[in-house]
Design a protein around this motif. Structure first.
Motif, short mmCIF file in Angstrom:
data_model
loop_
_atom_site.label_atom_id
_atom_site.label_comp_id
_atom_site.label_asym_id
_atom_site.label_seq_id
_atom_site.Cartn_x
_atom_site.Cartn_y
_atom_site.Cartn_z
N ARG A 170 0.84 -1.20 0.00
CA ARG A 170 0.00 0.00 0.00
C ARG A 170 0.87 1.26 0.00
O ARG A 170 0.55 2.26 -0.66
N THR A 171 2.00 1.23 0.72
CA THR A 171 2.91 2.38 0.74
C THR A 171 3.47 2.65 -0.66
O THR A 171 3.61 3.81 -1.07
N LEU A 172 3.77 1.60 -1.40
CA LEU A 172 4.25 1.77 -2.77
C LEU A 172 3.19 2.45 -3.62
O LEU A 172 3.50 3.34 -4.43
N CYS A 173 1.93 2.05 -3.44
CA CYS A 173 0.84 2.70 -4.18
C CYS A 173 0.75 4.18 -3.84
O CYS A 173 0.57 5.03 -4.74
N MET A 174 0.88 4.52 -2.57
CA MET A 174 0.83 5.92 -2.15
C MET A 174 2.01 6.68 -2.72
O MET A 174 1.89 7.84 -3.16
N HIS A 175 3.19 6.04 -2.74
CA HIS A 175 4.39 6.66 -3.31
C HIS A 175 4.18 6.97 -4.79
O HIS A 175 4.56 8.05 -5.27
N MET A 176 3.58 6.05 -5.53
CA MET A 176 3.32 6.27 -6.95
C MET A 176 2.36 7.44 -7.17
O MET A 176 2.50 8.20 -8.13
N ALA A 177 1.40 7.59 -6.26
CA ALA A 177 0.44 8.70 -6.38
C ALA A 177 1.04 10.02 -5.94
O ALA A 177 0.56 11.10 -6.33
N GLY A 178 2.08 9.97 -5.10
CA GLY A 178 2.75 11.20 -4.66
C GLY A 178 1.81 12.14 -3.93
O GLY A 178 1.10 11.74 -3.01
N GLU A 179 1.79 13.38 -4.34
CA GLU A 179 0.97 14.38 -3.66
C GLU A 179 -0.53 14.19 -3.91
O GLU A 179 -1.36 14.86 -3.29
N TRP A 180 -0.88 13.26 -4.78
CA TRP A 180 -2.29 12.92 -5.01
C TRP A 180 -2.74 11.79 -4.08
O TRP A 180 -3.90 11.38 -4.13
N SER A 181 -1.84 11.27 -3.25
CA SER A 181 -2.12 10.04 -2.51
C SER A 181 -3.34 10.13 -1.60
O SER A 181 -3.99 9.12 -1.34
N GLU A 182 -3.66 11.31 -1.09
CA GLU A 182 -4.84 11.46 -0.23
C GLU A 182 -6.00 12.15 -0.94
O GLU A 182 -6.98 12.55 -0.30
N SER A 183 -5.90 12.28 -2.27
CA SER A 183 -6.94 13.03 -3.00
C SER A 183 -8.31 12.36 -2.95
O SER A 183 -9.33 13.05 -2.98
N LEU A 184 -8.34 11.04 -2.87
CA LEU A 184 -9.65 10.37 -2.77
C LEU A 184 -10.28 10.61 -1.41
O LEU A 184 -11.51 10.71 -1.31
N HIS A 185 -9.46 10.69 -0.35
CA HIS A 185 -10.02 11.03 0.95
C HIS A 185 -10.55 12.47 0.94
O HIS A 185 -11.61 12.75 1.52
N THR A 186 -9.82 13.37 0.31
CA THR A 186 -10.29 14.75 0.20
C THR A 186 -11.65 14.79 -0.50
O THR A 186 -12.58 15.47 -0.05
N ALA A 187 -11.76 14.04 -1.59
CA ALA A 187 -13.04 13.99 -2.33
C ALA A 187 -14.14 13.36 -1.49
O ALA A 187 -15.29 13.82 -1.50
N LEU A 188 -13.79 12.33 -0.74
CA LEU A 188 -14.78 11.62 0.09
C LEU A 188 -15.41 12.55 1.12
O LEU A 188 -16.64 12.60 1.27
N PHE A 189 -14.58 13.27 1.84
CA PHE A 189 -15.09 14.10 2.94
C PHE A 189 -15.63 15.45 2.47
O PHE A 189 -16.10 16.24 3.29
N ASN A 190 -15.56 15.68 1.17
CA ASN A 190 -16.21 16.86 0.57
C ASN A 190 -17.31 16.44 -0.40
O ASN A 190 -17.77 17.25 -1.21
N ASP A 191 -17.73 15.18 -0.31
CA ASP A 191 -18.75 14.66 -1.21
C ASP A 191 -20.12 15.22 -0.82
O ASP A 191 -20.32 15.78 0.26
N ILE A 192 -21.09 15.03 -1.71
CA ILE A 192 -22.45 15.43 -1.41
C ILE A 192 -23.02 14.55 -0.30
O ILE A 192 -22.53 13.45 -0.05
#
Length: 260
Positions: A170-192
């Motif tokens: 999972r850490t490798l996946c986050m590393h590949m995403a870089g600064e986008w690694s938490e972008s899905l959480h950002t979208a989740l907690f700002n969802d409708i």
């Protein structure tokens, strides 16, 4: 599973695929990629044509033009289906991937045969749910020249008391995403707010959760028109990686249900 790319409106989307038969599309959790379904996909491919895409900004897919909402991620998946001539599919989603699957069913219900949702993210109190996203563990991670961001990525996975193998993957996946690694959480907690959305979903749904999630899962089950839920004792965010046979069996049993 084999690997390939397909062109969508925003660029190239990388995906894994295997098997033949009715299509099943699997959507990964936040900070992950299609690799979390590598073993699961091989198992399910014995009966189904399985697709596991990297959501934009994750794995080997291109980055989106801006920080996408979950609805925008859902629209890219419809574009993915169009590009591969997939008219209708069952969707399997893990955590944020489950929420994206619900948005797909909301936007285009005729293209969704069934939904299998592992640890769907929902809060009865919308404002309290949004506050969870302000916790430090969900904040964006800046890529640092000295590599200390990798330690932070490791710690965010390690908090689930997982094996070193799972944490490293999972850490490798986050590393590949870089600064986008938490972008899905950002979208989740700002969802409708999803309460009314869930009430409108008519697609057959299988809800899965851990014992700690039982109250939430039962609440969501009560909102959906055509749902069944199951509590899985050993379930956590990495259930698909750690117990692929059990994960696949749950999916397969539900997919074999006749849909009227």
């Amino acid at each position: 599973m084999k690997r390939a790319y397909v062109d969508i409106l925003e660029g190239q989307m990388h995906y894994r695929y295997a098997g033949a038969g009715e299509p099943v599309i699997m959507l990964h959790m936040s900070g992950s990629s299609s690799d979390e379904f590598e073993t699961v996909g091989d198992i399910l491919s014995r009966k189904y044509c399985v697709y596991a895409p990297d959501l934009l900004a994750f794995g080997s897919s291109d980055n989106p033009p801006h920080m996408y909402t979950l609805e925008e991620h859902a629209k890219t998946m419809l574009g993915f289906m169009d590009a591969l001539n997939i008219e209708k599919a069952a969707f399997v989603g893990n955590l944020v991937g489950a929420n994206i699957a619900v948005h797909i069913a909301r936007l285009c219900p005729l293209r969704v045969k069934q939904l299998i949702l592992f640890s769907f993210c929902y809060g009865r109190d919308y404002r309290e749910f949004q506050k969870i996203g302000k916790q430090p563990v969900y904040q964006p991670i800046s890529v640092m020249k000295d590599g200390t961001h990798l330690l932070e990525m490791w710690k965010r996975t390690q908090r689930y008391q997982e094996t070193t193998e799972v944490i490293a993957a999972r850490t490798l996946c986050m590393h590949m995403a870089g600064e986008w690694s938490e972008s899905l959480h950002t979208a989740l907690f700002n969802d409708i707010e999803l309460t009314n959305v869930l009430r409108e979903i008519k697609t057959p749904v299988k809800l899965l959760g851990s014992p700690a999630e039982k109250e939430k899962i039962r609440t969501v089950d009560g909102l959906l028109q055509n749902a069944k839920y199951e509590i899985v004792d050993n379930m956590n965010p990495f259930f698909d990686r750690k117990y692929p046979e059990e994960f696949s069996k749950i999916v397969e049993i539900f997919l074999e249900r006749k849909v009227g």
